[in-house]
Design an enzyme around this catalytic site. Structure first.
Site, PDB file in Angstrom:
ATOM      1  N   HIS A 114     -11.322   3.178  53.836  1.00 52.85           N
ATOM      2  CA  HIS A 114     -11.730   1.967  53.116  1.00 52.85           C
ATOM      3  C   HIS A 114     -13.174   2.040  52.628  1.00 52.85           C
ATOM      4  O   HIS A 114     -13.755   1.025  52.253  1.00 52.85           O
ATOM      5  CB  HIS A 114     -11.523   0.737  54.002  1.00 52.85           C
ATOM      6  CG  HIS A 114     -10.091   0.511  54.381  1.00 52.85           C
ATOM      7  ND1 HIS A 114      -9.206  -0.163  53.572  1.00 52.85           N
ATOM      8  CD2 HIS A 114      -9.377   0.919  55.463  1.00 52.85           C
ATOM      9  CE1 HIS A 114      -8.014  -0.177  54.150  1.00 52.85           C
ATOM     10  NE2 HIS A 114      -8.099   0.471  55.290  1.00 52.85           N
ATOM     11  N   SER A 181      -6.911   0.163  67.094  1.00 56.99           N
ATOM     12  CA  SER A 181      -6.192  -0.303  65.902  1.00 56.99           C
ATOM     13  C   SER A 181      -4.885  -0.958  66.318  1.00 56.99           C
ATOM     14  O   SER A 181      -4.166  -0.432  67.173  1.00 56.99           O
ATOM     15  CB  SER A 181      -5.901   0.858  64.949  1.00 56.99           C
ATOM     16  OG  SER A 181      -5.108   0.408  63.852  1.00 56.99           O
TER      17      SER A 181
END
Length: 236
Positions: A114, A181
């Site tokens: 990202h 995550s």
């Protein structure tokens, strides 16, 4: 078992998510109860639409994010991973985080899916700047273009180079470890499955259960990532 697998693995790949960043004091921007997204609609403010049509609010939002970022730093877990890379224990990191802390800690083989909030670039000429420019109220390039964070905004595609590198590393992995995550975001949540399908051991270290726990060879819940890595570092 994880310590044993780390010693035996000839190719270890790690995927890090928001849990890795929150241990450095950064807020989880997707958190329902305390995240920044509660106050701002990310689809509107952290988007190409806002950059092009509501640039003042866009810059205000990211100036706030950069300010928060500069108040934090990598934690011991980041440094342990960087040291593992130098020792040949860890081959690469795939990260969903934009804090840039893996690089600041010394890791080199990183796929930043990202982007990286530590840098800005001109929307027009692409020249790069440190994100501190926002803190000095510098929002425009000499060419007249707007300085924007070098991260993936809503409305943009993930970088091909990072995606390709992540997929290739996942295929090579003998051991694939997820740190912090929830594995709810695509395509990041596909990489552990790619590794598993290619014969890798798959381990999840996350505070809360994930939908992928069923596929994992080992799962560690309710433990701080830094503490788990510190324990492992003492035995490998």
């Amino acid at each position: 078992m994880l310590g044993k697998w780390l010693k035996e693995s000839k190719y270890t790949v790690i995927l890090t998510g928001a849990g890795m960043s929150t241990e450095s004091g950064l807020p989880d921007f997707r958190s329902a109860d305390k995240g920044m997204w509660k106050k701002k609609d990310p689809g509107k403010i952290a988007s190409t639409e806002a950059l092009n049509h509501n640039v003042n609010e866009f810059i205000e939002f990211y100036r706030y994010r950069v300010t928060g970022l500069k108040e934090c730093k990598p934690h011991k877990g980041h440094y342990i991973l960087a040291n593992w890379e130098k020792r040949g224990i860890l081959q690469s990191i795939i990260t969903q985080n934009v804090d840039g802390f893996h690089g600041l800690a010394g890791s080199r083989n990183i796929a930043e899916l990202h982007g990286n909030l530590q840098t800005l670039h001109c929307q027009v000429c692409k020249k790069e700047f440190p994100s501190e420019e926002y803190l000095h109220d510098h929002y425009q390039c000499n060419c007249g273009g707007v300085l924007r964070p070098s991260i993936v905004l809503f409305g943009e595609m993930l970088p091909d180079q990072a995606l390709d590198f992540a997929a290739e590393e996942s295929e090579k992995a003998e051991l694939f470890i997820v740190l912090g995550s929830s594995l709810t975001v695509t395509p990041a949540n596909q990489f552990p499955l790619i590794a598993k399908q290619n014969g890798a051991k798959f381990v999840i270290v996350n505070m809360e259960p994930t939908d992928y726990d069923f596929y994992a060879d080992e799962v560690i819940h309710n433990r701080k990532i830094g503490e788990v890595l510190d324990e492992l570092d003492r035995v490998i």
